[in-house]
Every structure is written in structure tokens, then in C-alpha cells.
Design an enzyme around this catalytic site. Structure first.
Site, mmCIF file in Angstrom:
data_model
loop_
_atom_site.group_PDB
_atom_site.id
_atom_site.type_symbol
_atom_site.label_atom_id
_atom_site.label_comp_id
_atom_site.label_asym_id
_atom_site.label_seq_id
_atom_site.Cartn_x
_atom_site.Cartn_y
_atom_site.Cartn_z
ATOM 1 N N TRP A 31 -12.104 49.753 20.107
ATOM 2 C CA TRP A 31 -13.351 50.204 20.015
ATOM 3 C C TRP A 31 -13.503 51.499 21.459
ATOM 4 O O TRP A 31 -14.109 49.845 22.175
ATOM 5 C CB TRP A 31 -14.584 49.872 18.799
ATOM 6 C CG TRP A 31 -14.070 51.396 17.467
ATOM 7 C CD1 TRP A 31 -13.353 49.708 16.420
ATOM 8 C CD2 TRP A 31 -14.295 51.837 17.270
ATOM 9 N NE1 TRP A 31 -12.985 51.247 15.165
ATOM 10 C CE2 TRP A 31 -14.370 51.824 15.954
ATOM 11 C CE3 TRP A 31 -16.036 52.829 17.396
ATOM 12 C CZ2 TRP A 31 -14.558 53.571 14.558
ATOM 13 C CZ3 TRP A 31 -16.229 53.695 17.154
ATOM 14 C CH2 TRP A 31 -15.962 53.688 15.532
ATOM 15 N N SER A 65 -15.199 45.313 17.342
ATOM 16 C CA SER A 65 -16.081 44.599 17.942
ATOM 17 C C SER A 65 -16.564 42.857 16.317
ATOM 18 O O SER A 65 -16.938 41.768 16.735
ATOM 19 C CB SER A 65 -17.694 45.147 18.202
ATOM 20 O OG SER A 65 -17.399 45.523 19.275
ATOM 21 N N PHE A 66 -16.375 43.889 15.611
ATOM 22 C CA PHE A 66 -16.671 42.920 14.322
ATOM 23 C C PHE A 66 -15.412 41.308 14.351
ATOM 24 O O PHE A 66 -16.259 41.328 13.845
ATOM 25 C CB PHE A 66 -17.213 44.020 12.643
ATOM 26 C CG PHE A 66 -17.111 42.669 11.800
ATOM 27 C CD1 PHE A 66 -16.115 42.541 10.896
ATOM 28 C CD2 PHE A 66 -18.579 42.879 11.577
ATOM 29 C CE1 PHE A 66 -17.225 41.090 9.600
ATOM 30 C CE2 PHE A 66 -19.499 42.021 10.270
ATOM 31 C CZ PHE A 66 -18.577 41.285 9.782
ATOM 32 N N VAL A 90 -20.748 48.879 21.427
ATOM 33 C CA VAL A 90 -20.788 49.693 19.746
ATOM 34 C C VAL A 90 -22.056 50.477 19.946
ATOM 35 O O VAL A 90 -22.496 50.157 20.830
ATOM 36 C CB VAL A 90 -21.270 48.315 18.491
ATOM 37 C CG1 VAL A 90 -21.991 48.960 17.846
ATOM 38 C CG2 VAL A 90 -20.665 47.141 18.731
ATOM 39 N N GLU A 94 -24.281 58.068 13.161
ATOM 40 C CA GLU A 94 -25.537 58.188 12.319
ATOM 41 C C GLU A 94 -26.339 57.777 11.404
ATOM 42 O O GLU A 94 -27.083 57.773 10.151
ATOM 43 C CB GLU A 94 -24.856 59.383 11.495
ATOM 44 C CG GLU A 94 -24.315 60.610 12.442
ATOM 45 C CD GLU A 94 -24.342 61.468 11.608
ATOM 46 O OE1 GLU A 94 -23.819 62.940 12.073
ATOM 47 O OE2 GLU A 94 -23.420 61.566 10.250
ATOM 48 N N HIS A 97 -24.533 51.779 9.892
ATOM 49 C CA HIS A 97 -23.552 50.263 10.411
ATOM 50 C C HIS A 97 -23.719 50.390 11.673
ATOM 51 O O HIS A 97 -23.421 48.569 11.574
ATOM 52 C CB HIS A 97 -22.916 51.685 10.203
ATOM 53 C CG HIS A 97 -21.718 51.015 10.167
ATOM 54 N ND1 HIS A 97 -19.951 50.870 11.475
ATOM 55 C CD2 HIS A 97 -20.344 49.606 9.367
ATOM 56 C CE1 HIS A 97 -19.455 50.589 10.917
ATOM 57 N NE2 HIS A 97 -19.734 49.105 9.692
ATOM 58 N N TYR A 122 -21.036 36.038 25.629
ATOM 59 C CA TYR A 122 -21.461 37.402 24.372
ATOM 60 C C TYR A 122 -21.789 38.458 25.368
ATOM 61 O O TYR A 122 -22.531 39.432 26.228
ATOM 62 C CB TYR A 122 -23.152 37.666 24.370
ATOM 63 C CG TYR A 122 -23.884 38.569 23.176
ATOM 64 C CD1 TYR A 122 -24.501 39.359 23.836
ATOM 65 C CD2 TYR A 122 -23.414 37.916 22.061
ATOM 66 C CE1 TYR A 122 -25.291 40.269 22.794
ATOM 67 C CE2 TYR A 122 -23.404 39.160 21.093
ATOM 68 C CZ TYR A 122 -24.469 39.730 21.599
ATOM 69 O OH TYR A 122 -24.961 41.234 20.511
ATOM 70 N N ARG A 136 -22.924 50.350 31.619
ATOM 71 C CA ARG A 136 -22.991 49.069 31.892
ATOM 72 C C ARG A 136 -22.318 48.927 32.372
ATOM 73 O O ARG A 136 -21.566 47.677 31.963
ATOM 74 C CB ARG A 136 -24.051 48.778 31.111
ATOM 75 C CG ARG A 136 -25.549 49.219 30.519
ATOM 76 C CD ARG A 136 -25.916 49.403 29.552
ATOM 77 N NE ARG A 136 -27.514 49.394 29.794
ATOM 78 C CZ ARG A 136 -28.217 50.087 30.027
ATOM 79 N NH1 ARG A 136 -27.311 51.811 29.896
ATOM 80 N NH2 ARG A 136 -29.459 50.585 30.142
HETATM 81 N N1 LIG Z 1 -18.173 51.667 15.366
HETATM 82 C C1 LIG Z 1 -18.135 50.621 16.015
HETATM 83 C C2 LIG Z 1 -16.872 49.549 15.539
HETATM 84 N N2 LIG Z 1 -16.876 49.839 14.582
HETATM 85 C C3 LIG Z 1 -15.864 49.385 13.423
HETATM 86 C C4 LIG Z 1 -15.577 47.891 13.305
HETATM 87 O O1 LIG Z 1 -15.816 46.926 14.848
HETATM 88 C C5 LIG Z 1 -15.147 47.060 12.590
HETATM 89 O O2 LIG Z 1 -13.933 46.971 13.216
HETATM 90 C C6 LIG Z 1 -14.581 47.319 10.930
HETATM 91 O O3 LIG Z 1 -15.881 47.524 10.463
HETATM 92 C C7 LIG Z 1 -13.370 46.924 10.162
HETATM 93 O O4 LIG Z 1 -13.721 45.414 10.429
HETATM 94 N N3 LIG Z 1 -16.899 49.046 16.635
HETATM 95 C C8 LIG Z 1 -17.146 48.707 17.677
HETATM 96 O O5 LIG Z 1 -16.081 48.076 18.268
HETATM 97 N N4 LIG Z 1 -18.115 49.907 18.427
HETATM 98 C C9 LIG Z 1 -18.293 50.579 17.347
HETATM 99 O O6 LIG Z 1 -19.141 52.025 17.878
HETATM 100 C C1 LIG Z 2 -21.515 50.961 15.105
HETATM 101 C C2 LIG Z 2 -20.458 52.323 14.203
HETATM 102 O O1 LIG Z 2 -19.884 51.717 13.592
HETATM 103 C C3 LIG Z 2 -21.013 54.075 14.049
HETATM 104 O O2 LIG Z 2 -21.019 54.235 15.016
HETATM 105 C C4 LIG Z 2 -20.946 54.302 13.092
HETATM 106 O O3 LIG Z 2 -20.833 55.370 13.405
HETATM 107 P P1 LIG Z 2 -21.779 56.627 11.776
HETATM 108 O O4 LIG Z 2 -23.486 54.892 11.963
HETATM 109 O O5 LIG Z 2 -21.789 57.427 11.927
HETATM 110 O O6 LIG Z 2 -20.826 56.219 10.786
#
Ligand SMILES: Nc1c(NC[C@H](O)[C@H](O)[C@H](O)CO)[nH]c(=O)[nH]c1=O
Ligand SMILES: CC(=O)[C@@H](O)COP(=O)(O)O
Length: 164
Positions: A31, A65-66, A90, A94, A97, A122, A136
Site C-alpha cells: 500500500w 500495513s495491517f 498509512v 474519510e 479506518h 517500527y 518523511r
Molecule cells: N488504507 C491503507 C491500508 N489499508 C489496508 C490494510 O492495511 C489491510 O491491508 C486491509 O485492511 C486488509 O487486511 N493499508 C496501508 O498500508 N495504508 C493505507 O493507507
Molecule cells: C487507512 C485507510 O484504510 C484509509 O486510507 C481508507 O480510507 P477511507 O477511510 O477514506 O476509507
């Protein structure tokens, strides 16, 4: 201290131990790959600058990242490494999440460091905007990947110093 007052790539070169016998695992999120790719470049280049051998740096990707916690744990379980660096970005959207992903990674990596014998570094960038992330990962505020590489080397040296 905010990053604005402490560039992520500024450090005392001579304070960093020699990394030539150290083995590193790096788990990178796909991501925001424009950001995580730059973090990876910074981390690998910095490790090599301090003596690490390319063959001692194992790099694996995960979707987001999750998944970094799972990836780091699997790397610890299956690879002969002295430290693992996780790299992700990350960016707030909106919905809430962002908070859940960031907290999930933070709690997961903290748990690995609490229960394991291998330091997990980290390298998660959590920003409000893409611009902040770009600043960054090699921009005006330095590269978080550089910082993670130095931290990994120092933490391996810390562990080895206890085991002498
Ligand atoms: N929105 C971002 C994500 N979302 C995906 C989650 O990390 C994960 O892969 C998904 O929920 C399935 O388990 N991941 C990022 O690394 N950065 C983001 O901005
Ligand atoms: C961190 C996320 O998963 C985020 O970027 C997803 O975007 P949204 O909150 O607008 O669905």
C-alpha cells in the site's frame, strides 16, 4: 520532539556499530508503494553503508500495513535474522479506518517486541496527507527508512552486548 525539529536521516555516523555480521529481515507493505519503496531504499542503503552484506538482507512484501505484524512474525519464525524492520505508510482517509489500522500495527509490533527475542523496528509512517508522507521518505524531513536501519543495527548490538 517533532520530526520537523529532528531530521529522520540525521545521526552520528561514528555512533553506529559495524553491521557486517548482522542479518536483517525487512517486511514492506505494498500500500502506498511510492512511499514504502522509498523507505525500503533508504533502509537498505543505510544498512549497506554501515557494512551489512546484501545477502544478509531479506526483503519480503505484504499487501497492506495491517499484514506487517504477521509478516514480521513469519520472518522471525522462518528466517535466520537478528532483527526485523517493518515498513508501511498509512494515510488518513474519510473514515476511522486509519485509526484501526495504525493501532492494529502498533499493538502487533509492540507485542512482538514484548514476547520475542528479535527486535522488530517500527517503520510505519502515519500521516494526514501524502505530502507529509513524501516529506518523511527522502524528502525535506529525511527518510524514516534510514532511521529504522540505524535503530536495527543499534538494537542488534544491544542484544549481543547482553549475551557476551
Ligand atoms: N488504507 C491503507 C491500508 N489499508 C489496508 C490494510 O492495511 C489491510 O491491508 C486491509 O485492511 C486488509 O487486511 N493499508 C496501508 O498500508 N495504508 C493505507 O493507507
Ligand atoms: C487507512 C485507510 O484504510 C484509509 O486510507 C481508507 O480510507 P477511507 O477511510 O477514506 O476509507
Amino acid at each position: 520532539m517533532a520530526t520537523a525539529y529532528h531530521n529522520l536521516s540525521d545521526y552520528d555516523f561514528n555512533s553506529v556499530p559495524d553491521a557486517q555480521t548482522m542479518r536483517f529481515g525487512i517486511v514492506v507493505s505494498e500500500w502506498n508503494s511510492n512511499i514504502t519503496g522509498a523507505l525500503l531504499d533508504g533502509a537498505v542503503n543505510t544498512l549497506i553503508k554501515h557494512g551489512a552484506k546484501k545477502e544478509n538482507i531479506i526483503v519480503k512484501c505484504v499487501p497492506g500495513s495491517f499484514e506487517l505484524t504477521f509478516g514480521a512474525n513469519q520472518m522471525i519464525e522462518n528466517c535466520d535474522v537478528d532483527a526485523v524492520i517493518i515498513l508501511g505508510c498509512v494515510i488518513k482517509g474519510e473514515t476511522p479506518h486509519f485509526d484501526y489500522v495504525c493501532m492494529g500495527v502498533t499493538q502487533g509490533i509492540t507485542q512482538l517486541n514484548t514476547t520475542g527475542d528479535i527486535p522488530v523496528i517500527y517503520g510505519l509512517i502515519t500521516t494526514n496527507t501524502m505530502e507529509q508522507a513524501e516529506d518523511r521518505c527522502g524528502g525535506k524531513l529525511g527518510n524514516k527508512g534510514d532511521e529504522c536501519a540505524i535503530t536495527a543495527i543499534k538494537m542488534i548490538d544491544f542484544v549481543w552486548s547482553l549475551n557476551k
